[in-house]
Design an enzyme around this catalytic site. Structure first.
Site, PDB file in Angstrom:
ATOM      1  N   GLU A   1      -3.005  -3.004  -5.248  1.00  0.00           N
ATOM      2  CA  GLU A   1      -3.111  -4.444  -5.526  1.00  0.00           C
ATOM      3  C   GLU A   1      -4.350  -5.043  -4.861  1.00  0.00           C
ATOM      4  O   GLU A   1      -4.322  -6.165  -4.370  1.00  0.00           O
ATOM      5  CB  GLU A   1      -1.849  -5.182  -5.061  1.00  0.00           C
TER       6      GLU A   1
ATOM      7  N   THR B   1      -5.112   2.192 -13.550  1.00  0.00           N
ATOM      8  CA  THR B   1      -5.993   3.009 -12.711  1.00  0.00           C
ATOM      9  C   THR B   1      -6.305   4.360 -13.357  1.00  0.00           C
ATOM     10  O   THR B   1      -5.441   4.992 -13.937  1.00  0.00           O
ATOM     11  CB  THR B   1      -5.309   3.254 -11.356  1.00  0.00           C
TER      12      THR B   1
ATOM     13  N   GLY C   1       3.148   4.500 -11.476  1.00  0.00           N
ATOM     14  CA  GLY C   1       4.498   4.916 -11.103  1.00  0.00           C
ATOM     15  C   GLY C   1       5.367   5.083 -12.333  1.00  0.00           C
ATOM     16  O   GLY C   1       5.281   4.289 -13.270  1.00  0.00           O
TER      17      GLY C   1
END
Lengths: 660, 660
Positions: free
Chosen positions: A421, A139, A178
């Site tokens: 997702e 992303t 993350g």
């Protein structure tokens, strides 16, 4: 033990332990889960301060400490089965994502799937031993769901046999991964490959981002934490700006696509395999929805039998709040939904396991249907759970708002599932695309199989304009009869969406605009399809339940789930003539009866989910029901109570007096 | 200025400034609001660190500092009008509750209303000058909405002429009052009065809790902060345990009820006045809902024209996400709702002002209706806004989840309105009680007036079993026609609830159980009543709008609000035969047209709410649309980025390698 909650448990009409086995899958799975839970819960190395009492940086610090311990212990105990690792992790970080999630869940698996043998040698063992800590950087700040829009570039320089990576704009900065902010020293970066002057589309590259020894960011790397979020406080979601970062040619993941030393590009063979991973993750999210909903119901229902409030009959003691019909109506449909989603999760998992066997043998035939279903059900279950958590929280009144209830944390850590997702609306439209394609195939005379086979009958069942003349022989107490009308509703809404598109095309809209101008109807059709599937799977599950007492209580839940879904969407059923007005009224009455029927089993139905108190970590949801004394004890440990007088009194309030 | 957002503003079909005046009430009010805003925004004494970067204790500290400054400045500028104080406070602590809220909003007003002249002398000026800082301690750990259940006791000891206050149980500990934990040195405590051996019900007592000079808790007082919550991080919501705390007889608030030196108790005259305060606070909450919803829409809509994503037509650049029909359908009905609630808030406020004039002259005739309406509308608007904030947040994709969007904070600080000042379900049932009473009066031949007068026609309009035979002459483009069917729907649902109660009574249930067993229907009836009122008030408001261009765009919003409400509740309208199936289909089509019609004005419609950028404090909602560069800048200031390498690397991750 609180006497109110003890009394509730005496009302059980079934064997709670047996229902736990059904929820877990088998008695053996229950046993093993409890074994792992007690390993963690009794381990002093995992003792922690309540994260709600810590600053963001302290929370991150505590999470890293526990994750490091976790890695050690997993090896020590030889826990290697992915399902068991997942279970262990969920005990160490109960319900909370953690800094190594992407290393374990994305970096290592991506190496396994996409690295060449040479790359496995270079990267896998160091990563396995945490010399390399990796993340998966896809992303970007300006680009999420639509992968083709990603802007990061990887340009091949044949002279040095290197790729040069760049973030050409602000919106191309990698954002959200993350573990990227502080934890990782490597990232798998998705970037637009350019070689020999041509764009070759998205590919994955292994990019070192921090010095392996000092952990200082490498030249050309701007990396950091993206700042506080609603939840995910333990995770250093990060940003990554690449400024002419050079990596060797061999750092492109080349199991499928390849760039040769001279820059020649070799296309990957068709890659339906990645498709499978998405299906797997979305199936996991369906199960996560079930688990999270079950947890929220456990807290709200246990608290609702301990809490006394107001009066029903004047002069009598304050009743348990679960005796109010409105409270039952808030919670029991959610309890029914928790069981529904549990069984849907089991179905998805089993089906995925079965199909992935076929896939590994080159048979992809069932994948498209499961792919479409997993997209829609991911959206359907996460949206429903998301709202449900908040209903549970608010049903606990003021105390639900306290962090001690655990419900605020459950909400903030769950709600991103609606976005990540695959953003839910996009997911619903993906399912709609499959439904519309199937609908057209059926119209063209093709015989559909599988879960969309109901569209075969579209032509003669679904009237162009649904009329009230449809014979209504629905038995509202018969689940198979309800499954049937859910199916018809789905068929009708798919047809309505198809007609909307057709009409737009007739108004000279292009195919894409016609689709966009019908997307409200398409989402609605997908939603109805998923709703049908859930009711059907819950009903199917009942057929597997041998124990009469459990069969009976689960049937009540299934009926409540189905009837309440009709009540909330009664417009669809009335409009299509699937039900009459008096039947809808009758359903409202029947729902009230089901609520009273479920009332005595409410607490044991949540007990059957079998959440360990330490992992539930909710003062309101404690198994023993001793809420108030523990609420007081928890509050006294709050950081603001570390001193009797807060320094702000001396700094601001006392001096103020002299100035007034 | 971002070019996308500039382009949007060129599309405006109306004068934005004029609409701002309508939202504020008058041009003069707009002018004054902006004046106050710029006073605060330009004041260096109110500069702050982003609270999201601070620990809980630091947030509290910063808030106390700013509140102290605020008290000084209000005096300096001579701002004394309550509405202007409220406005000023909202600029100092934008959207955030603060530690002195209860001192200013409850402690001082309660003194004004309930203190004797002698008590005013002793307490008011010290409290005005913040020597006394007070809070209002009503709620207990085990008791909220149901006041009669409160357990704290105040027993009069005639020998010493003192009251002895006690928290006899854990559940009787005062819990939740804002400012109680750390800030206050006094509390108005609600307790059960006992004198001469008899219980006399709830009364209010002024209890010193901390030493005025050292701020240390007084003997017998156990006081502290109740710990972290979902939001309200600036506020020290507190607990208070009273252990034989003695206060002089003169500390009971005795303007109405009295205890004489010998312990003789004198009852208060009927106290409908407190009734008025509740109505006022609930009206304020309706306006707060409107404001909060407007703020959330501003952020989501501005961001949706800056954000580009996916594709509508293949090969073309990624469109603004607001061009997706699904995005419009998420946001425009909420935008319409924000305007609807704004006008409802204005109506409530005006009506309250008018009626409170009557009240002060002893005329309470209109109070019951307004009281019932304010309860239901408080619940209706807060529930709707609560969900809407989350829809806005999720419509911003991943970035909505970042604290930089401001939406997480907006949600957590707003959501308690569903619980405090009357839990929403209880509020709905309160309105239902009034509706049912009115319904019975009408049945008994009494002629109702006011907003429930539609129940007069119950007998001949509402069929015992609604039939599809009702003539459907509804014009779905005519608002007055829609108001009419909303009214009929409400009448029918009130009747259904009444019938449910009747049936329960026939089944030999007592009155109270019959009520409880019908409460799902009662809440639904209240909800339909409130929905009708909102649609009606929005429609009425259009009659006051002279400007043609503004009238036109507001009419579109009103129509969207009304039609979407029907779509979402189509079952009710179909079942009652108020609409036919084809009409409901037609409404779905019409809604899509209204969405496209509103698209060009979307940004200017939120601009008209005129939120100052500094007070909106949202990176996504910035007026200039420069989202990405500011997101990056904000993230870099995050505390986790204070060092390049987080200490946890050296503490845990590096040592781990040696152990694996």
């Amino acid at each position: 033990m609180n006497p109110d909650i003890t009394k509730e448990r005496k009302n059980a009409t079934f064997d709670v332990e047996k229902l736990t086995h059904i929820v877990d899958g088998t008695p053996e799975k229950t046993r093993r889960r409890r074994e792992i839970e007690s390993l963690v819960v009794s381990d002093p190395d995992f003792k922690e301060e309540d994260p709600n009492f810590l600053s963001r940086s302290e929370r991150y610090d505590q999470a890293v400490r526990k994750s490091a311990q976790m890695i050690l212990k997993l090896r020590e105990y030889g826990i290697a089965d992915p399902e068991e690792i997942y279970c262990y992790k969920n005990c160490v970080h109960p319900g909370r994502p953690e800094p190594l999630d992407l290393h374990l869940g994305m970096f290592l698996p991506t190496l396994l799937n996409q690295a060449t043998p040479e790359q496995m040698d270079r990267f896998f063992m160091p990563a396995w031993n945490l010399e390399i800590i990796g993340t998966y950087a896809q992303t970007e700040m300006g680009h999420g769901t639509h992968l083709r829009g990603l802007e990061t570039t990887a340009t091949y320089d044949a002279a040095t046999q290197e790729f040069v990576l760049n973030s050409p704009t602000i919106s191309s900065i990698k954002w959200w991964p993350g573990g990227l902010g502080k934890t990782s020293n490597h990232a798998i970066v998705l970037a637009q490959l350019h070689t020999q002057g041509k764009g070759r589309g998205l590919h994955a590259f292994i990019v070192p981002i921090r010095d392996m020894s000092t952990h200082v960011p490498l030249p050309g790397i701007v990396v950091g934490d993206i700042g506080p979020k609603f939840g995910f406080s333990e995770v250093d979601n990060g940003y990554l700006k690449l400024e002419n970062v050079r990596i060797p040619r061999e750092n492109m993941l080349m199991k499928y696509a390849k760039v040769e030393p001279d820059g020649t590009y070799l296309k990957p063979p068709s890659a339906k395999l990645t498709y499978g991973t998405m299906v797997f993750i979305r199936s996991m999210i369906v199960s996560l929805s079930a688990k999270t909903l079950a947890k929220s119901c456990t807290i709200a229902i246990r608290y609702s039998v301990v809490r006394h409030q107001s009066e029903i009959r004047a002069g009598e003691p304050e009743p348990q709040i679960l005796d109010f019909q409105t409270q039952q109506y808030k919670l029991f449909p959610l309890l029914a939904m928790a069981y529904a989603f549990t069984f849907v999760g089991q179905y998805m998992n089993t089906t995925y396991q079965r199909i992935s066997g076929d896939i590994s043998q080159g048979d992809f035939s069932e994948l498209p249907e499961l792919h479409a279903l997993s997209a829609g059900l991911k959206a359907f279950t996460t949206w429903a759970t998301n709202s449900a958590i908040e209903v549970c929280r608010m049903s606990c009144g003021g105390h639900g708002y306290s962090r001690s209830s655990a419900l605020p944390d459950i909400y903030v850590d769950f709600t991103p599932t609606c976005t990540y997702e695959g953003e839910n609306t996009v997911m619903m439209l993906q399912t709609a695309r499959y439904l519309l394609k199937s609908y057209r195939q059926a119209k063209d005379g093709q015989q559909l199989s599988g879960i969309v086979s109901y569209l075969n009958e579209a032509d003669h069942r679904v009237q162009p304009q649904p009329v009230a003349a449809r014979p209504t022989v629905v038995d509202i107490n018969d689940l198979s009869s309800l499954v049937e009308i859910y199916k018809l509703r789905a068929a009708i809404l798919v047809e309505l969406a198809a007609k909307s598109i057709q009409q737009e095309l007739q108004n000279r809209k292009c195919q894409e605009d016609a689709w966009n101008n019908s997307s409200i109807d398409l989402v609605r059709a997908s939603d109805a399809h998923c709703h049908y599937v859930v009711v059907k799977l819950f009903t199917d599950k009942l057929g597997e339940i041998g124990d009469t007492a459990i069969h009976s209580v689960l049937s009540t839940l299934a009926l409540l789930y189905a009837l309440n879904g009709i009540k909330l969407n009664s417009g669809d059923f009335l409009q299509a003539g699937l039900l009459s007005g008096p039947q809808v009224l009758q359903i409202s009455g029947r729902i009230k009866e089901l609520l009273s029927q479920l009332r005595p089993n409410a607490v044991v139905l949540v007990d059957a989910f079998d959440f360990n108190d330490k992992l539930l970590n909710s003062v309101l949801g404690r198994y023993d029901g001793n809420v108030y004394e523990n609420l007081f004890e928890w509050a006294r440990r709050s950081p603001l109570n570390a001193t009797e007088v807060h320094e702000s009194f001396h700094k601001y309030l006392k001096p103020l007096r002299a100035q007034l």
